[in-house]
Each structure stands twice: as C-alpha cells, then as structure tokens.
Design an enzyme around this catalytic site. Structure first.
Site, mmCIF file in Angstrom:
data_model
loop_
_atom_site.group_PDB
_atom_site.id
_atom_site.type_symbol
_atom_site.label_atom_id
_atom_site.label_comp_id
_atom_site.label_asym_id
_atom_site.label_seq_id
_atom_site.Cartn_x
_atom_site.Cartn_y
_atom_site.Cartn_z
ATOM 1 N N ASP A 52 1.414 2.485 16.663
ATOM 2 C CA ASP A 52 1.893 1.116 16.483
ATOM 3 C C ASP A 52 3.133 1.104 15.590
ATOM 4 O OD1 ASP A 52 1.102 -1.962 16.549
ATOM 5 O OD2 ASP A 52 1.732 -1.477 14.507
ATOM 6 N N TYR A 57 10.280 -1.754 11.346
ATOM 7 C CA TYR A 57 9.907 -0.567 10.567
ATOM 8 C C TYR A 57 11.026 0.485 10.502
ATOM 9 C CZ TYR A 57 5.217 -2.523 11.491
ATOM 10 O OH TYR A 57 4.131 -3.343 11.629
ATOM 11 N N LYS A 82 7.237 -3.992 18.404
ATOM 12 C CA LYS A 82 7.245 -5.448 18.197
ATOM 13 C C LYS A 82 8.671 -5.971 18.111
ATOM 14 C CE LYS A 82 3.229 -4.595 15.290
ATOM 15 N NZ LYS A 82 3.592 -3.351 14.575
ATOM 16 N N HIS A 115 6.425 -10.310 16.850
ATOM 17 C CA HIS A 115 5.941 -9.878 15.527
ATOM 18 C C HIS A 115 5.342 -11.032 14.706
ATOM 19 C CE1 HIS A 115 6.740 -6.373 12.542
ATOM 20 N NE2 HIS A 115 5.649 -7.012 12.204
ATOM 21 N N LEU A 197 -7.262 -1.733 6.007
ATOM 22 C CA LEU A 197 -7.853 -1.305 4.729
ATOM 23 C C LEU A 197 -7.356 -2.212 3.604
ATOM 24 C CD1 LEU A 197 -7.189 2.532 5.274
ATOM 25 C CD2 LEU A 197 -9.270 1.241 5.844
ATOM 26 N N ILE A 235 -5.726 -0.054 13.427
ATOM 27 C CA ILE A 235 -4.567 0.861 13.382
ATOM 28 C C ILE A 235 -4.234 1.268 11.944
ATOM 29 C CG2 ILE A 235 -3.473 0.213 15.566
ATOM 30 C CD1 ILE A 235 -1.828 -1.898 13.995
ATOM 31 N N LYS A 237 -3.013 3.220 8.607
ATOM 32 C CA LYS A 237 -1.828 4.039 8.360
ATOM 33 C C LYS A 237 -2.058 4.974 7.180
ATOM 34 C CE LYS A 237 1.880 4.069 5.364
ATOM 35 N NZ LYS A 237 2.217 3.498 4.048
ATOM 36 N N SER A 238 -1.541 6.185 7.289
ATOM 37 C CA SER A 238 -1.425 7.091 6.142
ATOM 38 C C SER A 238 -0.343 8.096 6.495
ATOM 39 C CB SER A 238 -2.750 7.815 5.874
ATOM 40 O OG SER A 238 -2.559 8.760 4.840
ATOM 41 N N VAL A 239 0.277 8.700 5.489
ATOM 42 C CA VAL A 239 1.208 9.791 5.790
ATOM 43 C C VAL A 239 0.605 11.138 5.402
ATOM 44 C CG1 VAL A 239 3.337 8.457 5.671
ATOM 45 C CG2 VAL A 239 2.390 9.415 3.570
ATOM 46 N N ARG A 243 -5.877 12.444 5.178
ATOM 47 C CA ARG A 243 -6.353 11.052 5.353
ATOM 48 C C ARG A 243 -6.229 10.608 6.817
ATOM 49 N NH1 ARG A 243 -3.757 7.860 0.176
ATOM 50 N NH2 ARG A 243 -5.225 8.656 -1.396
ATOM 51 N N ASN A 247 -9.456 9.268 8.651
ATOM 52 C CA ASN A 247 -9.527 7.941 9.277
ATOM 53 C C ASN A 247 -9.860 8.015 10.767
ATOM 54 O OD1 ASN A 247 -8.764 7.030 6.775
ATOM 55 N ND2 ASN A 247 -6.679 6.471 7.340
HETATM 56 P P1 NAD Z 1 -3.577 -0.196 5.876
HETATM 57 O O1 NAD Z 1 -4.629 -1.208 5.636
HETATM 58 O O2 NAD Z 1 -3.670 0.676 7.061
HETATM 59 O O3 NAD Z 1 -3.477 0.643 4.545
HETATM 60 C C1 NAD Z 1 -2.620 1.733 4.443
HETATM 61 C C2 NAD Z 1 -2.708 2.309 3.033
HETATM 62 O O4 NAD Z 1 -4.068 2.614 2.714
HETATM 63 C C3 NAD Z 1 -1.965 3.641 2.936
HETATM 64 O O5 NAD Z 1 -0.619 3.426 2.621
HETATM 65 C C4 NAD Z 1 -2.723 4.350 1.860
HETATM 66 O O6 NAD Z 1 -2.222 3.926 0.613
HETATM 67 C C5 NAD Z 1 -4.125 3.842 2.030
HETATM 68 N N1 NAD Z 1 -4.992 4.756 2.805
HETATM 69 C C6 NAD Z 1 -5.020 4.927 4.163
HETATM 70 N N2 NAD Z 1 -5.999 5.788 4.496
HETATM 71 C C7 NAD Z 1 -6.603 6.167 3.349
HETATM 72 C C8 NAD Z 1 -7.677 7.027 3.041
HETATM 73 N N3 NAD Z 1 -8.353 7.659 4.005
HETATM 74 N N4 NAD Z 1 -8.007 7.196 1.738
HETATM 75 C C9 NAD Z 1 -7.361 6.541 0.761
HETATM 76 N N5 NAD Z 1 -6.328 5.702 0.985
HETATM 77 C C10 NAD Z 1 -5.957 5.512 2.262
HETATM 78 O O7 NAD Z 1 -2.178 -1.003 5.847
HETATM 79 P P2 NAD Z 1 -0.930 -1.162 6.809
HETATM 80 O O8 NAD Z 1 -0.165 0.091 6.930
HETATM 81 O O9 NAD Z 1 -0.196 -2.356 6.333
HETATM 82 O O10 NAD Z 1 -1.579 -1.571 8.222
HETATM 83 C C11 NAD Z 1 -1.771 -0.639 9.264
HETATM 84 C C12 NAD Z 1 -0.732 -0.809 10.351
HETATM 85 O O11 NAD Z 1 -0.734 -2.152 10.838
HETATM 86 C C13 NAD Z 1 0.711 -0.625 9.869
HETATM 87 O O12 NAD Z 1 1.059 0.699 9.619
HETATM 88 C C14 NAD Z 1 1.463 -1.286 11.000
HETATM 89 O O13 NAD Z 1 1.526 -0.425 12.119
HETATM 90 C C15 NAD Z 1 0.583 -2.490 11.274
HETATM 91 N N6 NAD Z 1 1.029 -3.701 10.552
HETATM 92 C C16 NAD Z 1 1.400 -4.785 11.291
HETATM 93 C C17 NAD Z 1 1.831 -5.939 10.679
HETATM 94 C C18 NAD Z 1 2.206 -7.117 11.505
HETATM 95 O O14 NAD Z 1 2.777 -8.079 10.973
HETATM 96 N N7 NAD Z 1 1.938 -7.114 12.785
HETATM 97 C C19 NAD Z 1 1.920 -6.014 9.273
HETATM 98 C C20 NAD Z 1 1.536 -4.903 8.533
HETATM 99 C C21 NAD Z 1 1.082 -3.763 9.169
#
Ligand code: NAD
Length: 286
Positions: A52, A57, A82, A115, A197, A235, A237-239, A243, A247
């Site tokens: 996604d 981004y 998006k 979006h 999360l 969906i 996210k982590s880099v 993790r 996930n």
């Molecule tokens: P998320 O809820 O997925 O949280 C990501 C954060 O959680 C990471 O940066 C990390 O700090 C932590 N994390 C992830 N896995 C972990 C683990 N196993 N242990 C500990 N910490 C962990 O937040 P997000 O990235 O905002 O949301 C996920 C995806 O949703 C985004 O990457 C994007 O693709 C999408 N998104 C869409 C919109 C929209 O407006 N449509 C807005 C925000 C995000």
C-alpha cells in the site's frame, strides 16, 4: 534473495467487484525513499503479497522497483496507490494516474483510492468517475476511497450508482469505527484499516500487553489478529525486517471471542490522524 512464488499463505477476501485482495498487506507511509526498496523487498520475502503506497508518500518509484526486481509474477502482488488531494477532479485525476503508473513502472494497478474526500473542494464524485473510466480502459482492477465518512460514501453511491470496493480508514482498538464498519458491511464495502497499530501508540496498552503475555504473542500480533478476525483488511508498516516478519506471523493462532470483545471495548473514538471532515491539506496547490 529468494521469493517463494506460490499461492500466498495470506487469506483474502472477495471485493464487491469480484476481485480478490489479501487480508494482510504492507504499508509504506513515512518510509523514506532510500529505505523503501529494502523494506518492500523484506516484506515480499516474508510472504506479503500486497503493498500500500500513495503519491503523497513519495516512494512509488521504489515500491515499483522492488516489486519488479522480486521477479514475482505481476498477478501475485496486489498493488495499491492513492490519488493526492491536489489532483482531484476528472482530467487532473487522469493525468495523476499516468504519473503514478510511470513512477511505479507498472502497466496495471490493482487498487486506486481517493486519498481523502476533501469535501470543501467538492471534486470527489468527478474523481471517482475518472477512476471508473480508467478501470473501463483496463488499467485498474478495483476502485475505492480512503478516509470517507458515511455521508461521502452515500454521495458517491447516489451520484455514480457504484459502491466503492474499499474504504481505507484509520482503525485500531482506540478507534474501532463500529458504525462505519456496519455501513460498509451493509453495502459490501471492504474495510481496510490504516494506522492499524495506532501508529505504534496501541502497542503499550496494558490490556493488549496482558493478552499478548497470556498467549505468548507480541502486542503487534495481537492487534493484527484482532483486525483479521473482525474482517478488516490490514496493512501494518515497519522498516525493520524482524518486525515485518513478526507482523506477518499471525496465521497460526486465534483470539478467543472474549479476547476479541475485551480489545473491542478499548474503543474511545480517539484518532491519531486528522479528522476526514476537515482535512484539506494539498488543496492550496490544487
Ligand atoms: P501503523 O499502525 O502500521 O504503525 C506503524 C508503526 O508501528 C511503525 O512505524 C513502528 O513504529 C510500529 N511498529 C510496527 N510494527 C511493530 C512491531 N511489530 N513491534 C513494535 N512496533 C511496531 O501505522 P501507519 O504506518 O500509519 O499505517 C499503516 C499503513 O497504512 C501506512 O504505512 C500506509 O500505507 C497506510 N496509511 C494510510 C493513510 C490514509 O490516509 N489512507 C494514512 C496513514 C497510513
């Protein structure tokens, strides 16, 4: 590097247009360009088959590169991007789509989302009509929206006669969105959870950590499992490769009904992101 090219382990759901979306995908919001290639590669290696991204981004190029370099057949990876707020409108949407596809280096997109509604601009219905045109040209599989409230969905459905396949909204235990999910269920719209999360904020919640200890799982796994059992597409996210793997490792256990109810009771209707009714960022450039 090895990528298993096989039917994914990830369960999927069938959208209202008959297309299939994996229930677990990988999000790349705020993943810097330089880290995106490796993060997406790690996700594909772990077994994710849905990515996604978004024009906002700034990493569509690197997402596309990683997918192409994986060597996975194109139809095994579900790609979402998006349309950014400043590109809303019929003709500008057609142009923005071409630019996204150019950056992705793909000739077909699985899911295109508006979006944000940006109600003040009053262009989301025309934007959705442009999505329909692109789909009829065979360039997009499914068309949907993001951050739409019930009123926005009703207007799209009423004016175009089509129900979006997906609404991607902020959704996590502190913002469980029961009314919106019920509306989606009634209309056959798939609920996709962003910030699943709570952008990390939910992971220290004592109720979540307690359940995680009880079942010998991590807080992230407990929350992702809660999404999956609710029926959400999710969906995270982590880099960090560990993790990313953690996930993904959510298909060998289940939460009990009681655990599901305890987590759902954490809902306080609290957002980590903007309120979709007033979010207009990008409009100044439109
Ligand atoms: P998320 O809820 O997925 O949280 C990501 C954060 O959680 C990471 O940066 C990390 O700090 C932590 N994390 C992830 N896995 C972990 C683990 N196993 N242990 C500990 N910490 C962990 O937040 P997000 O990235 O905002 O949301 C996920 C995806 O949703 C985004 O990457 C994007 O693709 C999408 N998104 C869409 C919109 C929209 O407006 N449509 C807005 C925000 C995000």
């Amino acid at each position: 590097m090895t990528f298993r090219s096989e039917t994914s382990q990830v369960p999927s759901i069938i959208l209202n247009d008959g297309k299939v979306i994996p229930k677990l995908g990988f999000g790349v919001y705020l993943v810097p360009e330089a880290e995106t290639h490796d993060a997406v590669t790690a996700a594909l290696q772990a077994g994710y088959r849905s990515i996604d991204t978004a024009t906002l981004y700034g990493n569509e190029t690197e997402v596309g590169q990683a997918i192409r370099e994986s060597g996975l057949p194109r139809d095994e990876v579900f790609v979402t991007t998006k349309l950014w707020n400043s590109d809303q409108g019929y003709d500008s949407t057609l142009r923005a789509f071409d630019a996204s596809m150019e950056r992705l280096g793909l000739d077909y997109l699985d899911l295109y989302l508006i979006h944000w509604p940006v109600e003040q601009a009053d262009r989301y219905v025309d934007t959705f009509r442009a999505f329909q045109a692109l789909r009829s040209q065979g360039r997009i599989g499914s068309i949907g929206v993001s951050n739409f409230q019930r009123s926005h969905l009703e207007r799209v459905i009423g004016e175009t006669g089509e129900t979006p396949a997906v609404n991607q909204v902020e959704l996590h235990p502190s913002l469980a969105q029961p009314e919106l999910r019920a509306f989606h269920a009634e209309h056959g719209i798939a609920t996709e959870a962003w910030g699943p999360l709570g952008q990390g904020s939910e992971l220290k919640d004592p109720t979540i950590t307690q359940i995680a200890r009880e079942i010998d799982r991590t807080p992230a796994q407990v929350i992702i499992r809660w999404h999956l059992q609710l029926g959400n597409v999710v969906i995270p996210k982590s880099v960090k490769p560990a993790r990313i793997q953690e996930n993904f490792d959510v298909f060998s256990f289940e939460l009990t009904l009681e655990q599901m109810q305890i987590i759902s009771a954490l809902d306080t209707a609290t957002r980590v992101g903007p309120d979709p009714d007033v979010f207009t960022v990008g409009l100044e450039n439109a």
